[in-house]
Write a protein that holds these residues in place. Structure first.
Motif, PDB file in Angstrom:
ATOM      1  N   TRP A  75     -11.696  -6.132  -2.659  1.00  0.00           N
ATOM      2  CA  TRP A  75     -10.751  -7.244  -2.735  1.00  0.00           C
ATOM      3  C   TRP A  75      -9.560  -6.891  -3.619  1.00  0.00           C
ATOM      4  N   LYS A  76      -9.796  -6.148  -4.705  1.00  0.00           N
ATOM      5  CA  LYS A  76      -8.705  -5.751  -5.595  1.00  0.00           C
ATOM      6  C   LYS A  76      -7.731  -4.812  -4.886  1.00  0.00           C
ATOM      7  N   ASN A  77      -8.267  -3.876  -4.112  1.00  0.00           N
ATOM      8  CA  ASN A  77      -7.386  -2.983  -3.360  1.00  0.00           C
ATOM      9  C   ASN A  77      -6.573  -3.763  -2.335  1.00  0.00           C
ATOM     10  N   ARG A  78      -7.230  -4.687  -1.682  1.00  0.00           N
ATOM     11  CA  ARG A  78      -6.517  -5.513  -0.694  1.00  0.00           C
ATOM     12  C   ARG A  78      -5.414  -6.327  -1.368  1.00  0.00           C
ATOM     13  N   GLU A  79      -5.719  -6.878  -2.530  1.00  0.00           N
ATOM     14  CA  GLU A  79      -4.713  -7.643  -3.274  1.00  0.00           C
ATOM     15  C   GLU A  79      -3.521  -6.767  -3.648  1.00  0.00           C
ATOM     16  N   ASN A  80      -3.794  -5.573  -4.163  1.00  0.00           N
ATOM     17  CA  ASN A  80      -2.706  -4.687  -4.580  1.00  0.00           C
ATOM     18  C   ASN A  80      -1.869  -4.219  -3.394  1.00  0.00           C
ATOM     19  N   ILE A  81      -2.512  -3.991  -2.261  1.00  0.00           N
ATOM     20  CA  ILE A  81      -1.759  -3.604  -1.064  1.00  0.00           C
ATOM     21  C   ILE A  81      -0.823  -4.738  -0.648  1.00  0.00           C
ATOM     22  N   GLU A  82      -1.329  -5.961  -0.663  1.00  0.00           N
ATOM     23  CA  GLU A  82      -0.474  -7.102  -0.294  1.00  0.00           C
ATOM     24  C   GLU A  82       0.676  -7.272  -1.277  1.00  0.00           C
ATOM     25  N   GLU A  83       0.404  -7.047  -2.553  1.00  0.00           N
ATOM     26  CA  GLU A  83       1.472  -7.149  -3.557  1.00  0.00           C
ATOM     27  C   GLU A  83       2.540  -6.082  -3.299  1.00  0.00           C
ATOM     28  N   MET A  84       2.111  -4.882  -2.936  1.00  0.00           N
ATOM     29  CA  MET A  84       3.078  -3.819  -2.648  1.00  0.00           C
ATOM     30  C   MET A  84       3.867  -4.121  -1.381  1.00  0.00           C
ATOM     31  N   LEU A  85       3.197  -4.672  -0.379  1.00  0.00           N
ATOM     32  CA  LEU A  85       3.900  -5.041   0.850  1.00  0.00           C
ATOM     33  C   LEU A  85       4.951  -6.111   0.580  1.00  0.00           C
ATOM     34  N   PHE A  86       4.641  -7.023  -0.327  1.00  0.00           N
ATOM     35  CA  PHE A  86       5.613  -8.049  -0.713  1.00  0.00           C
ATOM     36  C   PHE A  86       6.852  -7.396  -1.333  1.00  0.00           C
ATOM     37  N   LEU A  87       6.629  -6.418  -2.204  1.00  0.00           N
ATOM     38  CA  LEU A  87       7.745  -5.718  -2.842  1.00  0.00           C
ATOM     39  C   LEU A  87       8.568  -4.927  -1.831  1.00  0.00           C
ATOM     40  N   LEU A  88       7.905  -4.444  -0.783  1.00  0.00           N
ATOM     41  CA  LEU A  88       8.579  -3.599   0.201  1.00  0.00           C
ATOM     42  C   LEU A  88       9.301  -4.395   1.287  1.00  0.00           C
ATOM     43  N   GLU A  89       9.160  -5.720   1.251  1.00  0.00           N
ATOM     44  CA  GLU A  89       9.942  -6.556   2.162  1.00  0.00           C
ATOM     45  C   GLU A  89      11.419  -6.444   1.790  1.00  0.00           C
TER      46      GLU A  89
END
Length: 378
Positions: A75-89
């Motif tokens: 779940w932590k990896n999934r959270e961090n991936i989503e946070e990075m995807l948000f930054l990459l928008e």
């Protein structure tokens, strides 16, 4: 009762022998090296420009040990991936980078777009793994359930529960909850599922009898799920074997995210140099490749784990097939009486009623002797 011949207690020693068959090829040395390199680059950025409160919290998390449980790290990896995807928008990029007024900015924008595609693919694989794993657990449990309306009721109950959980998540998002808030709630919900599973193994009295004998769940499985959340229970063997590799990937995800946050937040004051962009690209490529490799490996381990034993494997199917089932159609306005012979007072019986038209009136009566049922449980 289901046959449990040949089943042995699922202890840590038992799992150790099982996991010997599934050694994990160590992660690339680049995982640790690049994580350290990015974290040091992040410290340099913080020393040059003081961090915001959110940046300080993230830096502290990146410097701490990851969670201990395997699924919490997922779940932590999934959270961090989503946070990075948000930054990459693109809409979340610094204004100067969005304008792409220089060849360097155009190149960085192109790189960020490519990184986003890689992360989206990894996120999809991780989400699919979690969904399939959850379905496997529930599917295995359902093999022990009678294949009639009772099993249908259990499925409907689970569907309602999951809809309620999703509604809770949707309400949080609609009220402005952050990605971090959402994943805190998702993990809380996951632990609720785990506690409910553990409670099944800890059941006592009539309910335990119902689960063990009527449903047919072997005692060795009940004992195992009772300890599923214990820090020093049988699952600790899995954490000790495969945890360190996953912990390293969690640390790497945090290091990449921290560097990305700090670099983009300081972009207008200090543009990203090409050498640092290359390090970021290399790190994210290594992370996605190794994370996907780990997910593929652990999926196979979970699929073959001895605690995913279906009713058919332990002979419970034979017991279910002997359930007496009788269907009777009662015309409107007619009464129908059924006399049931049972083994003892307070035995369990079940009815499934369906009505096509009109109203249905039911009157139950019981006679005061042991050969007849005294209490009807639904």
């Amino acid at each position: 009762m289901a046959s449990t011949e040949g089943l042995v207690p699922i202890t840590r020693a038992f799992l150790s022998r099982f996991y010997d068959k599934y050694p994990f090829t160590p992660l690339s040395d680049d995982v640790t090296a690049l994580s350290s390199q990015l974290f040091n680059l992040s410290k340099d950025l913080i020393n040059e420009i003081p961090p915001t409160q959110d940046e300080s919290v993230l830096a502290h998390e990146a410097n701490c040990d990851p969670p201990h449980k395997i699924d919490e790290n997922m779940w932590k990896n999934r959270e961090n991936i989503e946070e990075m995807l948000f930054l990459l928008e693109r809409s979340n990029w610094p204004r100067l980078l969005q304008q792409q007024s220089t060849p360097e900015d155009i190149e960085i924008a192109t790189v960020l777009g490519e990184l986003k595609i890689k992360l989206q693919a990894t996120l999809q694989i991780l989400e699919s793994f979690q969904t399939k794993n959850s379905e496997n657990v529930f599917g295995t449990v359902m093999t022990y359930m009678p294949q009639d309306f009772r099993g249908t009721l259990i499925r409907q109950q689970r569907e309602r529960s999951e809809r309620n959980k999703q509604a809770e998540v949707d309400a949080l998002v609609n009220s402005g909850g952050s990605i971090r808030d959402r994943y805190a709630l998702l993990w809380k919900q996951q632990m609720e599922r785990r506690r409910q599973l553990a409670q099944l193994g800890s059941a006592t009295g009539v309910y335990k009898t119902l689960v063990k004998y009527l449903v047919g769940v072997p005692q060795v499985l009940l004992d195992f799920i009772r300890q599923i959340n214990d820090d020093h229970g049988p699952m600790e063997e899995q954490r000790e074997r495969y945890g360190p590799s996953l912990y390293s990937l969690t640390k790497m995800a945090l290091s990449i995210r921290l560097f990305l946050v700090l670099s983009l937040n300081r972009f207008e004051a200090k543009k990203l140099q090409k050498g640092k962009v290359d390090i970021l690209v290399h790190a994210l490529n290594v992370y996605t490749v190794e994370m996907e490799r780990f997910i593929k490996f652990i999926s196979e381990v979970f699929a073959n784990s001895p605690f995913f034993i279906s009713a058919k494997d332990v002979g419970a199917a034979e017991g279910s097939e002997t359930d007496e089932f009788k269907e009777i159609i009662i015309p409107a306005g007619k009464a129908h009486e059924v006399a049931l012979t049972v083994d003892a007072v307070n035995s369990y019986i079940a009815w499934d009623f369906s009505l096509t038209q009109g109203k249905m009136n039911m009157v139950f009566s019981s006679k005061p002797f042991a050969a007849m049922i005294h209490v009807i449980h639904f």
